[in-house]
Each structure stands twice: as structure tokens, then as C-alpha cells.
Design an enzyme around this catalytic site. Structure first.
Site, PDB file in Angstrom:
ATOM      1  N   HIS A 200       0.979  15.946  -3.929  1.00  0.00           N
ATOM      2  CA  HIS A 200       1.880  14.877  -4.356  1.00  0.00           C
ATOM      3  C   HIS A 200       3.277  15.391  -4.668  1.00  0.00           C
ATOM      4  CE1 HIS A 200      -1.864  12.620  -4.519  1.00  0.00           C
ATOM      5  NE2 HIS A 200      -1.076  11.650  -4.120  1.00  0.00           N
ATOM      6  N   GLU A 442     -10.066   6.681   2.547  1.00  0.00           N
ATOM      7  CA  GLU A 442      -9.599   8.059   2.381  1.00  0.00           C
ATOM      8  C   GLU A 442     -10.725   9.007   1.989  1.00  0.00           C
ATOM      9  OE1 GLU A 442      -6.380   8.069  -0.482  1.00  0.00           O
ATOM     10  OE2 GLU A 442      -7.335   6.566  -1.721  1.00  0.00           O
ATOM     11  N   ASP A 466      -5.787  12.277   1.790  1.00  0.00           N
ATOM     12  CA  ASP A 466      -7.082  12.567   1.166  1.00  0.00           C
ATOM     13  C   ASP A 466      -8.198  12.627   2.193  1.00  0.00           C
ATOM     14  OD1 ASP A 466      -6.721  12.991  -1.617  1.00  0.00           O
ATOM     15  OD2 ASP A 466      -6.064  10.917  -1.782  1.00  0.00           O
ATOM     16  N   CYS A 513      -1.263   5.053   5.883  1.00  0.00           N
ATOM     17  CA  CYS A 513      -0.171   5.219   4.919  1.00  0.00           C
ATOM     18  C   CYS A 513      -0.092   6.648   4.399  1.00  0.00           C
ATOM     19  CB  CYS A 513      -0.304   4.227   3.767  1.00  0.00           C
ATOM     20  SG  CYS A 513      -1.785   4.463   2.787  1.00  0.00           S
TER      21      CYS A 513
HETATM   22  C1  PEP Z   1      -3.435   9.395   1.094  1.00  0.00           C
HETATM   23  O1  PEP Z   1      -4.358   9.957   0.493  1.00  0.00           O
HETATM   24  O2  PEP Z   1      -3.190   9.551   2.298  1.00  0.00           O
HETATM   25  C2  PEP Z   1      -2.544   8.469   0.381  1.00  0.00           C
HETATM   26  C3  PEP Z   1      -1.656   7.725   1.006  1.00  0.00           C
HETATM   27  O3  PEP Z   1      -2.628   8.452  -0.978  1.00  0.00           O
HETATM   28  P1  PEP Z   1      -2.037   9.609  -1.917  1.00  0.00           P
HETATM   29  O4  PEP Z   1      -1.245  10.545  -1.064  1.00  0.00           O
HETATM   30  O5  PEP Z   1      -1.219   8.935  -2.952  1.00  0.00           O
HETATM   31  O6  PEP Z   1      -3.286  10.233  -2.469  1.00  0.00           O
HETATM   32 MG    MG Z   2      -4.909   9.285  -1.470  1.00  0.00          MG
END
Ligand code: PEP
Ligand code: MG
Length: 582
Positions: A200, A442, A466, A513
């Protein structure tokens, strides 16, 4: 000064040339030394001066907050001022300096450890967590004692932006909670010793739209404050003290890169349509309501992922319903009827509320995170659901649930959503009765069972960050295994394909996403596999659009089918590289 280069993992492209600005972790830098008796009083004075400087800084920050700043910010600073004034922080360390004949940094650190121990014994979780405030105040004092620059006030920040644009942040590690604060600044680049490409922290770095590199191992030890460095975000290389020739070469490349970015602006209002006429919807990912400006600037179709957990970070208490409602409503209104997909709280794993939070479970990424956390804390979830529903009256909001694994979780979520709806109905508060509910795919188990989820949801969104982490058993934050994190692993592609097919069969939309959606090298493959919606950081939208404009779908469908038939990563990489050339 000899020139050298360091290699890491590039997480955001582009070239930056600037001065290194080392981000310190003051607590790690504290050393212990003894002082001769005749210097003790001087040391105590040094300590008193540091406390006075911190007090001055905090007061200045407090008075420079704009009138409409959230009340919590002021309360937060107020708490720190109170702690600073407390005898245990301002006086007790002087006794330690006197009795132990030690340096001031060591004395305040000893005192902090003692206070933190006392906090640890407190039953009440809220009060126990206040130890973080003590740590933060002590960090400030230590930074001043160590001669680090004191915290900039918001006013100073505004006038320092010119300066910041030439600064390159060099840190050992930065938590997502720290990184979100950098959004207010305008640094030239961002590099860290540790971290994975889809951690993140890296995602936030990317959203700052500046070159960034992680996993540089010892950059923070090797680079000196103020040293001239070049950051090549595309290659993942940092060049320290470059020679005249290298510097000239990179200045040229930087100009070309900027020119390329300017050229992309020309397609800002062009629709993302393939050569054979299929529209691909390009959505934006955001972390804070202020990101909407960047979303509008690139003409995104809407918001495909609003990560609400950042509203819960760097603060002492949870945002209440009203505060959440205002944040969600602001985004919905600013998007003027375009879809805004708001994801419910995804705290846990590498996203902790506070940068210093201690994680007490062995495998945080496999622990109480996202929807699991929300279902175990129904009151927190209820507050967020009510806020989301209330905001839905002011725009086109869709709700997205993270980390679904079982249908039972989904059904429980639906019950809680119903409960939130009926509480609003009782109070006659308006909301969108037809609000869509989507789920993140995910976890491999959810992808394999995607049809069942599609059957009970309005839409699916694939979180590839994920999905890759859990499919390949690779911690997305761990630089030691970053080289193994590969979106083109055949099993990852198969899970994505299963999800796309499940959505198509049941007539439910499917988007991606995760960071894969913003990687221009993967666009042709993803749309060839059948995706029609991609959601990414606003800074990637124009380059992805350009790739869509150059895509011939009929041809890509055939090539994607070939890719899905392969079992070998190297062969997949070669084929994808080949059809990117067309
Ligand atoms: C992902 O896991 O691809 C996602 C979009 O969520 P995050 O990156 O916030 O875990
Ligand atoms: Mg995620």
C-alpha cells in the site's frame, strides 16, 4: 564525490533529479553515552530547549490550521501539547540525566519506555492505545535533540513547495499511514529500502504521480542528506552523485518524458474505444476525497475504487457517521452523477490506523482484515454503511465489499446493509433504495467460486494485488520475494479468466481495480481476455487510454486465448510482449 547506482523495484515511472532528503526514524537513532559531571547541567538545558522548541512547533501548527480543518486535528495537537507539559515528559528525564549521567536522548527514551509499559497494563483498549501519542511526542523531542529539522507548519509547507519539488524522499520504510500525509507535499520522488511493488505504501507513492522505487536495501545508509540523486522510476535505478555526462543524459530523458506526458493530454476528452469500436471504461482509484481533482482532470468515467480506510488513519478515534457521510457525499457530488464505487473499510494487514501500531498476529495478511474485521465489529460497519447510504442520495454511489471469501460473509453483509437501510427508513432519511452492491474478488477461493458470488451481487471487481499475493503465497510488502510477484503467472490469469466468465454468464459487470489495471504492458491482454472496465490511479488513465486506442479486439481475443493455453511464465511473457508490439 564518487558516483554509484543502487537497484530496486520501480513502482512509479518517470525521472526525477534532486537532492536527497533523508526521512529519519529518530527512535532508532538514539545512542547511549555517559557525560562527565561538569556537563550535566548543560545537557539538562539542552533537553529543556528541545522541549521548548517542540512546544513552539506544536503551537505554531495548531494556530496555522485553517478554520475548516477537521476538529480532530486540533484536538490531536492539543493532546500532544498536554502530554508535553506533563511532568513525566518534561521534568522526569532531567532526573534521569542527573542520576544516570547520560545524554538527553537516552534519558527521554528510557522515560518513554517506562510510560509505554504503564500504558500496556491498562485494560481499556482506547486508553492503552494512547501510548502512540506518547511515542509521537517523544519522537519529536528526539528529532530536535538530534538536530533534525523541526516539523514544518502548514503555512511553511505552502511556501516550501518550490523547494520540495526538488527534494527526493529517502526512507528506510514508510507506512501507508505516513505516506498518505505526503499527499500534501510535492516532492520530486520517493525511494525506500524495503517494500513490494503492490504494497500500500507503493500504491500511495504511485498515486502521488512522482517516480518511486522500493526495495533498494541500503539506500538510506548509503545516501547522504543533500546529495544529488537521479531516480529512474522506469528502470528502478537510483544514481547517486552522477557525473556531468550522466546528468546531462538524464536531463534530456526527463524532458522527453515530460513532453510525452504533455502529448497524452491531447486525448483527455477522447473516448477509450478500440480500433474495432468497443468501448473500454476507464475508472479511477482514489484514497482521499481531494483526489477527485486529479480524477476530473483526466476525464475518468467515474471512480472504480475509493479506499475508505485512509479516512481512519493517523488519528486517535474512528471517524463518526457524520464525518464519513460528508467525505462520501463530497466525492459523490464532485463526480456529478458519474459512478463512485466506495469500498467499505479494508483495514488490517499492512494498513494499520497508526504508523506505529504493533500488529499482534503471526500473519497479518491472513488475519482479521477488511470484511472480516467489519463483521466482527458490527457497530463500526453499521456506522459506515449508514454514512454510505446517506451519501448515496447525493450522487451515484455503489458499495464494494473487500476480501470476500465465503457466501456466508456476503449474506451477513447483506443483512447488516438491510439493517442500516431500515434504520434510515425509520428516521425518514433519504438514500438510494437501488444502491448496487459489489464484491472484490481477491482471494483465490472467491475467484474459483466467482459464479456463486456474481449470482448474489450486482457487480464484481478483481483486486489483483491481493489475488496475486494469495495465489502465489507472496507477501506483497516483502522486498525479499518481490521478484517472484508476477501478474503473468498462469494461475493468476486463470483465476481472472474464471471471474470474467462468471460475470459474463450472469450478466454482471466485472472490473479490475488492482495495479494490473494501470500497467500499460497488460492492457491488451486484459481487454483481450474480455475485460471492459479497468480502474487505476488517475495518473495512468491517459497512457492506458492510448493503448486502448491502438488495440484491435478481434486480434487480441485470439492472442489472449493463446496466452491462457500456456502454462509457462516465460512463454506467457514472451507472447504478451509480442502482441504489445502490434
Ligand atoms: C487489490 O487487492 O488489488 C486492491 C485493489 O485492494 P488493495 O490494494 O487496497 O488491497
Ligand atoms: Mg486488496
Amino acid at each position: 564525490m564518487t558516483s554509484f547506482s543502487i537497484h530496486g523495484v520501480g513502482v512509479s515511472g518517470g525521472i526525477a533529479i534532486g537532492q536527497a532528503h533523508l526521512v529519519s526514524n529518530a527512535l532508532l537513532e538514539v545512542v547511549h553515552y555517559q557525560l562527565p559531571k561538569h556537563l550535566i547541567e548543560d545537557e539538562i538545558e539542552r533537553f529543556s530547549n528541545a522541549v521548548a522548541t517542540v512546544k513552539q512547533d506544536l503551537e505554531q501548527i495548531n494556530s496555522s490550521f485553517r478554520k475548516n480543518a477537521p476538529a480532530e486535528l486540533s484536538a490531536f495537537i492539543g493532546t500532544h501539547l498536554m502530554m508535553l507539559a506533563d511532568r513525566s515528559l518534561s521534568e522526569a528525564p532531567k532526573d534521569i540525566i542527573r542520576n544516570e549521567q547520560c545524554n538527553a536522548e537516552w534519558a527521554i527514551k528510557l522515560q518513554m519506555d517506562d510510560i509505554v509499559d504503564q500504558f500496556e497494563q491498562i485494560e481499556d483498549e482506547y486508553l492503552r492505545e494512547r501510548k502512540q501519542d506518547v511515542i509521537q511526542v517523544v519522537e519529536r523531542i528526539i528529532k530536535v535533540l538530534l538536530g533534525h529539522q523541526s516539523q514544518l507548519t502548514t503555512e511553511q509547507q505552502a511556501s516550501a513547495t518550490q523547494e520540495e519539488r526538488r527534494l527526493i524522499l529517502v526512507a528506510h520504510d514508510i507506512s501507508p499511514a505516513d505516506a498518505i500525509q505526503f499527499k500534501q507535499h510535492q516532492f520530486a520522488a520517493f525511494i525506500t529500502d524495503v517494500g513490494g511493488a503492490t504494497s500500500h505504501t507503493a500504491i500511495l507513492a504511485r498515486s502521488l504521480n512522482i517516480p518511486s522505487i522500493v526495495a533498494l536495501q541500503h539506500a538510506r545508509d548509503l545516501i547522504n542528506n543533500g546529495e544529488l540523486i537521479i531516480v529512474d522510476g522506469d528502470l528502478g535505478v537510483v544514481i547517486v552523485s552522477p557525473s556531468k555526462e550522466i546528468l546531462a543524459e538524464y536531463k534530456l530523458r526527463q524532458e522527453l518524458w515530460e513532453l510525452e506526458q504533455q502529448k497524452l493530454q491531447r486525448i483527455k476528452t477522447t473516448k477509450a474505444v478500440t480500433i474495432d469500436g468497443t468501448t473500454i471504461e476507464l475508472f479511477a482509484n482514489i484514497e482521499v476525497p481531494e483526489d477527485v481533482t486529479a480524477v476530473r482532470a483526466v476525464g475518468a468515467t467515474g471512480i472504480g475504487l475509493y479506499r475508505t480506510e485512509f479516512l481512519f488513519m493517523n488519528r486517535r478515534d474512528m471517524p463518526d457517521e457524520e464525518e464519513q457521510f460528508l467525505a462520501y457525499k463530497a466525492v459523490a457530488e464532485a463526480m456529478k452523477g458519474a459512478p463512485v464505487t466506495i469500498r467499505t473499510l479494508d483495514l488490517g494487514a499492512d494498513k494499520q490506523m497508526n504508523p506505529d501500531s504493533v500488529v499482534n498476529c503471526a500473519n497479518p495478511a491472513l488475519g482479521l482484515r477488511a470484511i472480516r474485521l467489519c463483521l466482527s465489529e458490527p457497530q463500526i460497519f453499521h456506522t459506515q454503511l449508514r454514512a454510505l447510504l446517506r451519501a448515496s442520495h447525493f450522487g451515484h454511489i455503489k458499495i464494494l465489499i473487500p476480501m470476500l471469501c465465503t457466501l456466508a460473509e456476503l449474506r451477513q453483509t447483506k443483512l447488516l446493509l438491510e439493517r442500516a437501510k431500515s434504520s434510515l427508513r425509520k428516521e425518514q432519511i433519504p438514500f438510494d433504495e437501488n444502491i448496487s452492491l459489489g464484491g472484490m474478488i481477491e482471494i483465490p477461493a472467491a475467484a474459483i467460486n466467482a459464479e456463486a458470488f456474481a449470482n448474489e451481487l450486482d457487480f464484481l471487481s478483481i483486486g489483483t494485488n491481493d489475488l496475486i499475493q494469495y495465489t502465489l503465497a507472496i507477501d506483497r510488502t516483502d522486498d525479499a520475494v518481490a521478484h517472484l510477484y508476477n501478474p503473468l503467472h498462469p494461475s493468476v490469469l486463470k483465476l481472472i479468466s474464471i471471474t470474467i466468465k462468471a460475470g459474463a454468464k450472469l450478466g454482471k459487470s466485472v472490473s479490475v481495480c488492482g495495479e494490473m489495471a494501470g500497467d500499460v504492458k497488460l492492457t491488451k491482454l486484459l481487454i483481450g481476455m474480455g475485460l471492459r472496465q479497468l480502474s487505476m490511479h488517475p495518473s495512468h488513465i491517459l497512457s492506458i487510454k492510448q493503448q486502448v486506442l491502438h488495440s484491435q479486439l478481434t486480434q487480441l481475443n485470439i492472442q489472449a486465448r493463446k496466452v491462457l493455453g500456456l502454462t509457462d511464465i516465460e512463454k506467457i511473457e514472451a507472447l504478451v510482449a509480442k502482441f504489445n508490439l502490434n
